[in-house]
Design an enzyme around this catalytic site. Structure first.
Site, PDB file in Angstrom:
ATOM      1  N   ASP A 207       1.455 -12.614  -2.178  1.00 32.15           N
ATOM      2  CA  ASP A 207       0.801 -11.526  -3.148  1.00 32.15           C
ATOM      3  C   ASP A 207       0.872 -12.278  -4.521  1.00 32.15           C
ATOM      4  OD1 ASP A 207       0.627  -9.579  -5.068  1.00 32.15           O
ATOM      5  OD2 ASP A 207       1.761  -8.065  -3.916  1.00 32.15           O
TER       6      ASP A 207
ATOM      7  N   ARG B  34     -20.039   0.997   4.730  1.00 37.59           N
ATOM      8  CA  ARG B  34     -18.705   0.559   4.856  1.00 37.59           C
ATOM      9  C   ARG B  34     -18.369  -0.872   5.224  1.00 37.59           C
ATOM     10  NH1 ARG B  34     -16.906   1.317   9.623  1.00 37.59           N
ATOM     11  NH2 ARG B  34     -17.710   3.596  10.018  1.00 37.59           N
TER      12      ARG B  34
ATOM     13  N   TYR C 289       7.259  -6.050  -3.731  1.00 34.99           N
ATOM     14  CA  TYR C 289       6.826  -4.865  -4.341  1.00 34.99           C
ATOM     15  C   TYR C 289       7.301  -3.687  -3.587  1.00 34.99           C
ATOM     16  CZ  TYR C 289       3.520  -1.270  -6.087  1.00 34.99           C
ATOM     17  OH  TYR C 289       2.973  -0.248  -6.579  1.00 34.99           O
TER      18      TYR C 289
ATOM     19  N   LYS D  71      -3.970  -4.480 -11.578  1.00 37.02           N
ATOM     20  CA  LYS D  71      -3.450  -4.976 -12.703  1.00 37.02           C
ATOM     21  C   LYS D  71      -4.261  -6.127 -13.358  1.00 37.02           C
ATOM     22  CE  LYS D  71      -0.366  -2.638 -10.423  1.00 37.02           C
ATOM     23  NZ  LYS D  71       0.643  -3.084  -9.508  1.00 37.02           N
TER      24      LYS D  71
HETATM   25  C1  LIG Z   1       0.920  -2.819  -8.091  1.00 38.91           C
HETATM   26  C2  LIG Z   1       1.114  -3.934  -7.189  1.00 38.91           C
HETATM   27  C3  LIG Z   1       0.893  -3.541  -5.783  1.00 38.91           C
HETATM   28  C4  LIG Z   1       0.095  -2.487  -5.182  1.00 38.91           C
HETATM   29  O1  LIG Z   1      -1.089  -2.319  -5.688  1.00 38.91           O
HETATM   30  P1  LIG Z   1      -1.923  -0.921  -5.786  1.00 38.91           P
HETATM   31  O2  LIG Z   1      -3.154  -1.280  -6.328  1.00 38.91           O
HETATM   32  O3  LIG Z   1      -1.100  -0.203  -6.855  1.00 38.91           O
HETATM   33  O4  LIG Z   1      -2.110  -0.512  -4.548  1.00 38.91           O
HETATM   34  C5  LIG Z   1       1.106  -4.769  -4.786  1.00 38.91           C
HETATM   35  N1  LIG Z   1       1.828  -5.784  -5.243  1.00 38.91           N
HETATM   36  C6  LIG Z   1       2.216  -5.844  -6.647  1.00 38.91           C
HETATM   37  C7  LIG Z   1       2.749  -7.270  -7.216  1.00 38.91           C
HETATM   38  C8  LIG Z   1       1.977  -5.218  -7.400  1.00 38.91           C
HETATM   39  O5  LIG Z   1       2.228  -5.247  -8.888  1.00 38.91           O
END
Ligand SMILES: *Cc1c(COP(=O)(O)O)cnc(C)c1O
Length: 395
Positions: A170, A46, A98, A195
């Site tokens: 982000d 961890r 998001y 993504k």
């Molecule tokens: C999908 C997404 C998230 C969340 O990510 P997860 O891997 O689904 O927890 C956060 N920000 C954006 C812009 C996203 O497209």
């Protein structure tokens, strides 16, 4: 080194112990300590594992930061980063973040005594006006989802620095290939590596990078303390995806640009949102702060019935939540990512019942265009004069 070379000759590729062409999956939870007086580099997985460390070093290098962290999901990374704040703090947040981030902030963080104000961060005046003496952070997403509004990173970071705010971005939609927010003054970058970075719709993962070593120490305490670390097999998958990031984005983004142009000419399409279109409101800022426009676009076909018909007719793209994969993905924000938002609020943000988001994958663009053409074929033309059609601004 240029970007693609960095992807292939960074920490993800060679195993220093054996010369193996990929970093091994160290499937181990603990590490033998031969000498108690001189602990090894790793003690418990961890707290650290060589496979995870390779990925964490890779993303830190790509974003140009000091420390990288791999979390169990994008939301684990994002919620971990918000743990840098304390009760009594106030954070200014982009209004179209998001959905999961919005939910975490309004339903969980609010119970911890941390207050949040949502603002349109494309307006510098709105950002400035939202800052109070209690404000400690600014949280951004650019371009935003699904209408791709662009926030001027350099300008908002300048405001934030005057007030000593921690700036978090982000960077999921563009990845460090196209945009490196730390270079514009941000302090922390977060990713859903589910993504584009993972890129194959086969792993859920999150990443965070801090600009400074001291912030890295604080985030490490949180990552290790909460324990939402990314498992080693998933770390390996993300590293494998990362190696082809540039090649994938080059193809997907080129196709996205062609599809966006094509859609602007289509009589059944009311509006197209893509930062690569010169008419897009954020086009110039995007050109200045990023080296590409990415593979996500949205378009409005005018009504729910029409949108449903398109989603039903399309044969190639998956109809799904998510984006950034080798296969194209269509999603319907009004009933998927933004279903929880009251209709009025949704529509005021341009997320109308006719809005469809397309994440362009690696299919031949001719096939994608042909599929979209047949999916839109039965739709009567939208009643709009050409002048209105040329306006790509948000509602
Ligand atoms: C999908 C997404 C998230 C969340 O990510 P997860 O891997 O689904 O927890 C956060 N920000 C954006 C812009 C996203 O497209």
């Amino acid at each position: 080194m240029n970007f693609a070379t960095k992807l292939l000759h960074g920490s993800t590729t060679l195993d220093p112990a054996t010369g193996a062409s990929s970093v091994p999956i160290y499937q181990a939870s603990t590490f033998h300590q031969a000498d108690l007086e001189q602990p090894g580099a790793f003690d418990y997985a961890r707290s650290g594992n060589p496979t995870r460390q390779a990925l964490e070093e890779a993303i830190a290098a790509l974003e140009g930061g000091e420390r990288g962290f791999a979390f169990a999901s994008g939301m684990a990374a994002i919620s971990g980063v918000f743990m840098l704040f304390s009760a009594g703090d106030h954070i200014v947040v982009a209004e179209d973040v998001y959905g999961g981030t919005y939910r975490f902030l309004t339903r969980v963080l609010s119970r911890m005594g941390i207050e949040v104000t949502f603002v349109d961060t494309t307006s510098l005046e709105a950002v400035q006006a939202a800052i109070t003496p209690a404000t400690k952070g600014l949280y951004l997403e650019t371009p935003s989802n699904p209408t791709l509004k662009v926030t001027d990173l350099e300008a908002v970071c300048r405001i934030a620095k005057r007030h000593d705010l921690l700036v978090i971005v982000d960077n999921t939609f563009l990845t460090p290939y196209y945009q490196r927010p730390l270079e514009w003054g941000a302090d922390v970058v977060v990713h859903s590596a589910t993504k584009f970075i993972g890129g194959h719709s086969d792993v859920v993962a999150g990443l965070a990078v801090t600009r400074s070593a001291s912030l890295g120490e604080q985030l490490y305490l949180i990552q290790n303390g909460i324990g939402a670390v990314l498992g080693v097999q998933d770390c390996w998958l993300v590293m494998r995806g990362l190696k082809t990031l540039k090649a994938r984005l080059d193809v997907s983004s080129r196709s996205a640009g062609q599809i966006a142009c094509w859609l602007t000419q289509h009589p059944a399409v009311e509006k197209v949102y893509y930062t690569g279109l010169p008419e897009h409101e954020g086009h110039l800022v995007q050109e200045r702060q990023s080296s590409g426009h990415g593979a996500v676009l949205s378009f409005d076909v005018g009504s729910k019935e029409r949108a449903k018909q398109v989603l039903h007719n399309a044969r190639l793209p998956l109809v799904a939540v998510s984006l950034g994969a080798v296969e194209s993905i269509l999603s319907y924000p009004a009933m998927m990512s933004h279903a929880a938002m009251p209709q009025e609020e949704r529509e005021s943000r341009g997320i109308t019942d006719g809005l469809i988001r397309l994440s362009v994958g690696l299919e031949d663009v001719e096939d994608l265009l042909a599929d979209l053409a047949q999916a839109l074929h039965d739709l009567p033309p939208v009643e709009l004069d050409t002048e209105a059609k040329k306006t790509f601004s948000r509602a």
